[in-house]
Enzyme design. Structure first.
Site, PDB file in Angstrom:
ATOM      1  N   CYS A   2     -70.088 -35.887 -56.331  1.00  0.00           N
ATOM      2  CA  CYS A   2     -70.816 -34.668 -55.983  1.00  0.00           C
ATOM      3  C   CYS A   2     -72.298 -34.964 -55.701  1.00  0.00           C
ATOM      4  O   CYS A   2     -72.861 -35.907 -56.236  1.00  0.00           O
ATOM      5  CB  CYS A   2     -70.754 -33.680 -57.134  1.00  0.00           C
ATOM      6  SG  CYS A   2     -69.090 -33.316 -57.645  1.00  0.00           S
ATOM      7  N   ARG A  27     -71.960 -39.447 -50.115  1.00  0.00           N
ATOM      8  CA  ARG A  27     -71.402 -39.587 -51.463  1.00  0.00           C
ATOM      9  C   ARG A  27     -69.940 -39.152 -51.509  1.00  0.00           C
ATOM     10  O   ARG A  27     -69.247 -39.413 -52.487  1.00  0.00           O
ATOM     11  CB  ARG A  27     -72.216 -38.731 -52.453  1.00  0.00           C
ATOM     12  CG  ARG A  27     -73.650 -39.186 -52.575  1.00  0.00           C
ATOM     13  CD  ARG A  27     -74.455 -38.200 -53.390  1.00  0.00           C
ATOM     14  NE  ARG A  27     -74.065 -38.175 -54.792  1.00  0.00           N
ATOM     15  CZ  ARG A  27     -74.495 -39.034 -55.705  1.00  0.00           C
ATOM     16  NH1 ARG A  27     -75.312 -39.990 -55.366  1.00  0.00           N
ATOM     17  NH2 ARG A  27     -74.095 -38.936 -56.956  1.00  0.00           N
ATOM     18  N   TRP A  74     -66.975 -33.110 -54.910  1.00  0.00           N
ATOM     19  CA  TRP A  74     -65.869 -34.049 -54.759  1.00  0.00           C
ATOM     20  C   TRP A  74     -64.932 -33.725 -55.919  1.00  0.00           C
ATOM     21  O   TRP A  74     -65.250 -33.978 -57.079  1.00  0.00           O
ATOM     22  CB  TRP A  74     -66.390 -35.479 -54.848  1.00  0.00           C
ATOM     23  CG  TRP A  74     -65.417 -36.529 -54.463  1.00  0.00           C
ATOM     24  CD1 TRP A  74     -65.065 -36.905 -53.190  1.00  0.00           C
ATOM     25  CD2 TRP A  74     -64.681 -37.386 -55.344  1.00  0.00           C
ATOM     26  NE1 TRP A  74     -64.155 -37.922 -53.232  1.00  0.00           N
ATOM     27  CE2 TRP A  74     -63.899 -38.236 -54.537  1.00  0.00           C
ATOM     28  CE3 TRP A  74     -64.592 -37.510 -56.735  1.00  0.00           C
ATOM     29  CZ2 TRP A  74     -63.046 -39.199 -55.077  1.00  0.00           C
ATOM     30  CZ3 TRP A  74     -63.749 -38.462 -57.255  1.00  0.00           C
ATOM     31  CH2 TRP A  74     -62.986 -39.297 -56.433  1.00  0.00           C
ATOM     32  N   ASN A 100     -72.569 -32.462 -61.403  1.00  0.00           N
ATOM     33  CA  ASN A 100     -71.886 -33.698 -61.008  1.00  0.00           C
ATOM     34  C   ASN A 100     -71.460 -34.365 -62.312  1.00  0.00           C
ATOM     35  O   ASN A 100     -72.244 -34.442 -63.239  1.00  0.00           O
ATOM     36  CB  ASN A 100     -72.872 -34.593 -60.230  1.00  0.00           C
ATOM     37  CG  ASN A 100     -72.303 -35.973 -59.955  1.00  0.00           C
ATOM     38  OD1 ASN A 100     -71.088 -36.163 -59.925  1.00  0.00           O
ATOM     39  ND2 ASN A 100     -73.175 -36.939 -59.732  1.00  0.00           N
ATOM     40  N   GLY A 101     -70.209 -34.827 -62.391  1.00  0.00           N
ATOM     41  CA  GLY A 101     -69.729 -35.477 -63.605  1.00  0.00           C
ATOM     42  C   GLY A 101     -68.474 -34.798 -64.116  1.00  0.00           C
ATOM     43  O   GLY A 101     -67.831 -34.030 -63.385  1.00  0.00           O
ATOM     44  N   GLU A 493     -62.090 -59.186 -48.680  1.00  0.00           N
ATOM     45  CA  GLU A 493     -63.076 -58.205 -48.214  1.00  0.00           C
ATOM     46  C   GLU A 493     -62.714 -57.689 -46.816  1.00  0.00           C
ATOM     47  O   GLU A 493     -62.836 -56.493 -46.543  1.00  0.00           O
ATOM     48  CB  GLU A 493     -64.474 -58.850 -48.244  1.00  0.00           C
ATOM     49  CG  GLU A 493     -65.620 -58.007 -47.727  1.00  0.00           C
ATOM     50  CD  GLU A 493     -65.841 -56.695 -48.480  1.00  0.00           C
ATOM     51  OE1 GLU A 493     -65.213 -56.461 -49.517  1.00  0.00           O
ATOM     52  OE2 GLU A 493     -66.645 -55.877 -47.989  1.00  0.00           O
ATOM     53  N   LYS A 497     -62.032 -53.781 -46.039  1.00  0.00           N
ATOM     54  CA  LYS A 497     -62.773 -53.034 -45.006  1.00  0.00           C
ATOM     55  C   LYS A 497     -61.801 -52.328 -44.077  1.00  0.00           C
ATOM     56  O   LYS A 497     -61.944 -51.156 -43.773  1.00  0.00           O
ATOM     57  CB  LYS A 497     -63.663 -53.957 -44.161  1.00  0.00           C
ATOM     58  CG  LYS A 497     -64.923 -54.472 -44.784  1.00  0.00           C
ATOM     59  CD  LYS A 497     -66.006 -53.449 -44.991  1.00  0.00           C
ATOM     60  CE  LYS A 497     -65.881 -52.759 -46.311  1.00  0.00           C
ATOM     61  NZ  LYS A 497     -66.462 -53.360 -47.465  1.00  0.00           N
ATOM     62  N   GLU A 500     -59.769 -49.402 -45.896  1.00  0.00           N
ATOM     63  CA  GLU A 500     -60.493 -48.205 -46.333  1.00  0.00           C
ATOM     64  C   GLU A 500     -60.982 -47.329 -45.187  1.00  0.00           C
ATOM     65  O   GLU A 500     -61.067 -46.115 -45.331  1.00  0.00           O
ATOM     66  CB  GLU A 500     -61.621 -48.527 -47.319  1.00  0.00           C
ATOM     67  CG  GLU A 500     -62.827 -49.220 -46.763  1.00  0.00           C
ATOM     68  CD  GLU A 500     -63.886 -49.482 -47.822  1.00  0.00           C
ATOM     69  OE1 GLU A 500     -64.044 -48.689 -48.753  1.00  0.00           O
ATOM     70  OE2 GLU A 500     -64.583 -50.511 -47.704  1.00  0.00           O
ATOM     71  N   HIS A 516     -45.404 -68.914 -51.210  1.00  0.00           N
ATOM     72  CA  HIS A 516     -44.854 -68.475 -52.502  1.00  0.00           C
ATOM     73  C   HIS A 516     -44.412 -67.016 -52.456  1.00  0.00           C
ATOM     74  O   HIS A 516     -44.255 -66.382 -53.496  1.00  0.00           O
ATOM     75  CB  HIS A 516     -45.883 -68.716 -53.607  1.00  0.00           C
ATOM     76  CG  HIS A 516     -46.251 -70.154 -53.735  1.00  0.00           C
ATOM     77  ND1 HIS A 516     -45.403 -71.096 -54.266  1.00  0.00           N
ATOM     78  CD2 HIS A 516     -47.357 -70.824 -53.327  1.00  0.00           C
ATOM     79  CE1 HIS A 516     -45.980 -72.290 -54.211  1.00  0.00           C
ATOM     80  NE2 HIS A 516     -47.169 -72.152 -53.647  1.00  0.00           N
ATOM     81  N   LYS A 615     -68.787 -42.686 -52.012  1.00  0.00           N
ATOM     82  CA  LYS A 615     -69.710 -43.816 -51.972  1.00  0.00           C
ATOM     83  C   LYS A 615     -70.063 -44.282 -53.376  1.00  0.00           C
ATOM     84  O   LYS A 615     -70.187 -45.465 -53.640  1.00  0.00           O
ATOM     85  CB  LYS A 615     -70.984 -43.396 -51.229  1.00  0.00           C
ATOM     86  CG  LYS A 615     -72.012 -44.510 -51.084  1.00  0.00           C
ATOM     87  CD  LYS A 615     -71.497 -45.597 -50.174  1.00  0.00           C
ATOM     88  CE  LYS A 615     -72.476 -46.754 -50.040  1.00  0.00           C
ATOM     89  NZ  LYS A 615     -71.803 -47.935 -49.477  1.00  0.00           N
TER      90      LYS A 615
HETATM   91  C1  AGP Z   1     -66.695 -50.823 -50.514  1.00  0.00           C
HETATM   92  O1  AGP Z   1     -66.515 -50.822 -49.144  1.00  0.00           O
HETATM   93  C2  AGP Z   1     -66.012 -49.779 -51.220  1.00  0.00           C
HETATM   94  N1  AGP Z   1     -66.265 -48.492 -50.700  1.00  0.00           N
HETATM   95  C3  AGP Z   1     -65.935 -49.853 -52.728  1.00  0.00           C
HETATM   96  O2  AGP Z   1     -64.978 -50.811 -52.999  1.00  0.00           O
HETATM   97  C4  AGP Z   1     -67.234 -50.203 -53.533  1.00  0.00           C
HETATM   98  O3  AGP Z   1     -67.608 -51.513 -53.277  1.00  0.00           O
HETATM   99  C5  AGP Z   1     -66.952 -49.978 -55.035  1.00  0.00           C
HETATM  100  O4  AGP Z   1     -66.646 -48.630 -55.249  1.00  0.00           O
HETATM  101  C6  AGP Z   1     -68.082 -50.406 -55.912  1.00  0.00           C
HETATM  102  O5  AGP Z   1     -69.240 -49.654 -55.695  1.00  0.00           O
HETATM  103  P1  AGP Z   1     -70.640 -50.149 -56.222  1.00  0.00           P
HETATM  104  O6  AGP Z   1     -70.940 -51.431 -55.532  1.00  0.00           O
HETATM  105  O7  AGP Z   1     -71.590 -49.049 -55.859  1.00  0.00           O
HETATM  106  O8  AGP Z   1     -70.513 -50.338 -57.698  1.00  0.00           O
END
Ligand code: AGP
Length: 620
Positions: A2, A27, A74, A100-101, A493, A497, A500, A516, A615
């Site tokens: 949020c 966010r 959110w 938020n929380g 990674e 990418k 997501e 394997h 985010k």
């Molecule tokens: C990255 O592309 C992601 N959206 C996600 O994995 C992110 O890296 C993860 O949530 C950790 O966030 P932070 O680095 O703010 O702790």
């Protein structure tokens, strides 16, 4: 998660709130709302979906006033709906809150409030906060009807004593229209200091176009915002002076600057992010590194028995790369943990363990909990984060900032390269303190690190080769990424990418592990991206590619400029500059980010705000 925004001043509150909420969109949210206080009463608007829906609603039914709160929600408790969207008010319209929380004890609080006659209109945990403050406000008003301002503050303080869980709150009282109250526990909340106006926000970009003077609230703080005054109270209710930070980010930095998406802009900002992160820490000519900001003495460095990297998602991948470097150059055993696993498995931390938490936002709930656990177990902790003043930077014993500027796209790009740069610096610095690498070799490694930004600039040019590749593959339903050694985390990674932002199922694998099990997946419908740049495992990678190719895989190779052998083995080749093997993760990740970006755009996905993602993951 949020986003919260509060305003008090002379401007029309809705303009400031809408503008700020837009800058908090990164966010992640599924509904939004705002409340404005005027003439001793509130008026609020809420709507589901994108902020543009709220904007349309406000055009039809405008709100006028100079004090208000805005919110992007959110969902955690209750579906995204108008009724569940914030702000939430008590029945009499005296008190209104945005939150938020998660209020963990909301069920028992709700029950008690229902018994007292309060009616609930949403499924949220937040609504209990509105009624709880209201119940104290009403009781205090009966006793002392004249001390409205004090009653309001007292009512909030009493309510917060009962609330268990995490929160950043913005609260208004219609009878005290010249006061906005903010409170935080385990969720980010900042104050922006203006001239004749003040702001409350979840994050800096929301207020940057109005002020650069910011107070980062501490855990348990309550803040009282008036037009011309801001007062912070600590958790005991004592007035306390919190330092003001001057934010150096340019507001334009937080905008798209001509790019269609934040993610694209942030990919291209990586040379600058690397330079800024190295600045003042690495002397380019001599290769000398100064990381005394870690406050780790040579004696302490020599005593370190183990390093544990902790993080989630992309930040965890950065830790994985780090483990190869730390063991190679410092001789310190290194383990990497996913924060959400670490916190629940009673990890064994030997004496003199250094726990390094990695996080772009500095607010990730699991990483924060993991650091707290590590501290409880007696470990020294260090945070690598991108956000100044974030919770993790305050929780850990020491902080190393990545100076990447705000990262708005949900998919982390420049923050990852920034994290890697800090990890390289930390590795070489510890190696220097421990004398585990000869000095001239260290200087050379430092000089090579100083070149990374140029190599990334060169690598970014491969975008024109990647666009046609993205066009050939964007309709595929799955993808494999292979790498070995230092580039295995880069395969992970690349897959993260892609999945997501494009919603294509993708898997990253250490290439040697294919036979394997995963090789059973290979046929002509499986695109395979192989990281096969020059390295000690180059020949091994070639064999792995052959094995997959002979089973029909369609190979896209990421190779070093000048490698002609690979042309015969792959359907497509993306060339990157020839760099020292240990620096290759910093270069090889760039084409994978670009590929994921273009595939997602071609699939018509919401690149900057992918579905279901946030985010800053401030809940468990
Ligand atoms: C990255 O592309 C992601 N959206 C996600 O994995 C992110 O890296 C993860 O949530 C950790 O966030 P932070 O680095 O703010 O702790």
């Amino acid at each position: 998660m949020c986003g919260i925004l509060g305003y008090i001043g002379d401007r029309q509150a809705t303009t400031v709130l809408l503008d700020g909420l837009r800058r908090l969109e990164y966010r992640g949210y599924d509904s939004s709302g705002m409340v404005v206080c005027a003439g001793g009463s509130f008026d609020l608007r809420r709507s589901v979906g994108k902020l543009s829906n709220l904007e349309t609603l406000l055009q039809k039914k405008p709100l006028k006033g100079h004090v208000g709160l805005g919110h992007t929600r959110w969902a955690t408790h209750g579906v995204p709906s108008e009724a569940n969207a914030h702000p939430h008010a008590d029945a009499s319209g005296d008190i209104v809150v945005v939150h938020n929380g998660i209020i963990e004890n909301y069920l028992s609080l709700k029950k008690a409030l229902i018994n007292k006659g309060f009616n609930f209109r949403s499924e949220t945990d937040t609504e209990v906060a509105a009624h709880l403050v209201s119940s104290y406000w009403k009781a205090l008003a009966k006793k002392n009807p004249k001390t409205k301002r004090d009653n309001f503050i007292k009512a909030v303080q009493l309510a917060l004593k009962e609330i268990k869980g995490t929160y950043a709150l913005g609260i208004l009282c219609s009878s005290v229209p010249d006061l906005v109250i903010g409170a935080r526990r385990d969720c980010p909340l900042i104050v922006g200091l203006g001239k004749g106006e003040n702001f409350l926000a979840s994050d800096v970009p929301a207020i940057l176009s109005y002020t650069k003077e910011v107070i980062f609230l501490e855990e348990g703080d309550l803040v009282l915002l008036e037009k011309n005054r801001v007062v912070c109270l600590d958790e005991n209710g004592k007035e306390i002076k919190r330092p003001t930070t001057q934010i150096l980010w340019d507001p334009v930095q937080a905008e798209k600057a001509g790019y269609k998406h934040f993610m694209h802009k942030e990919i291209h900002e990586q040379p600058r992010a690397v330079e800024d992160t190295l600045m003042g820490r690495l002397h380019a000519k001599s290769g000398e590194i100064d990381l005394s900001e870690t406050q780790i003495s040579a004696q302490e460095a020599r005593k370190i028995s183990q390093i544990r990297f902790i993080g989630c998602g992309t930040s965890w991948h950065a830790g994985l790369v780090g483990s190869y470097l730390i063991e190679k150059y410092t001789g310190i055993p290194c383990v990497v943990d996913i924060a959400s696993e670490f916190r629940y498995r009673d990890p064994l931390l030997k004496p003199n363990t250094l726990v390094v938490a990695i996080s772009q936002s500095g607010e990730t709930a699991d990483t924060l909990a993991a650091v707290r656990l590590a501290k409880m177990k007696g470990a020294k902790t260090l945070t690598i984060a991108n956000v100044v003043g974030s919770s993790l930077t305050r929780e850990a014993h020491g902080t190393l900032l990545t100076h990447c500027g705000p990262e708005i796209g949900v998919a982390s790009t420049k923050a990852f390269t920034g994290q890697l740069i800090v990890i390289y610096l930390l590795t070489l610095y510890l190696a220097r303190l421990r004398k585990s690498v000869p000095r001239d070799q260290l200087m050379l490694l430092g000089q090579q690190l100083a070149h990374v930004s140029q190599w990334i600039t060169e690598t970014l040019k491969c975008e024109k080769v990647i666009v046609p590749i993205a066009k050939s593959y964007f309709r595929h339903g799955h993808f494999l990424f292979l790498g070995r050694n230092l580039n295995y985390p880069i395969a992970l990674e690349g897959a993260l990418k892609l999945k997501e932002i494009s919603y294509i199922f993708a898997e990253g694998y250490p290439a040697g592990e294919m036979k394997h099990g995963p090789i059973a997946l290979i046929d002509e419908s499986m695109p395979l991206l192989a990281i096969v740049t020059q390295s000690q495992v180059y020949d091994k990678m070639l064999s792995n590619i052959e094995e997959a190719r002979s089973r029909g895989a369609d190979v896209i190779a990421l190779a070093t400029k000048g490698d002609n052998v690979i042309r015969d083995k792959a359907a497509h080749v993306i060339y990157v500059p020839n760099v020292p093997e240990d620096l290759s993760p910093l270069i090889n990740v760039i084409p994978l980010q670009i590929l994921a970006y273009h595939v997602a755009v071609l699939r018509g996905c919401d690149v900057d705000q992918p579905r279901n993602l946030a985010k800053s993951v401030t809940v468990e």
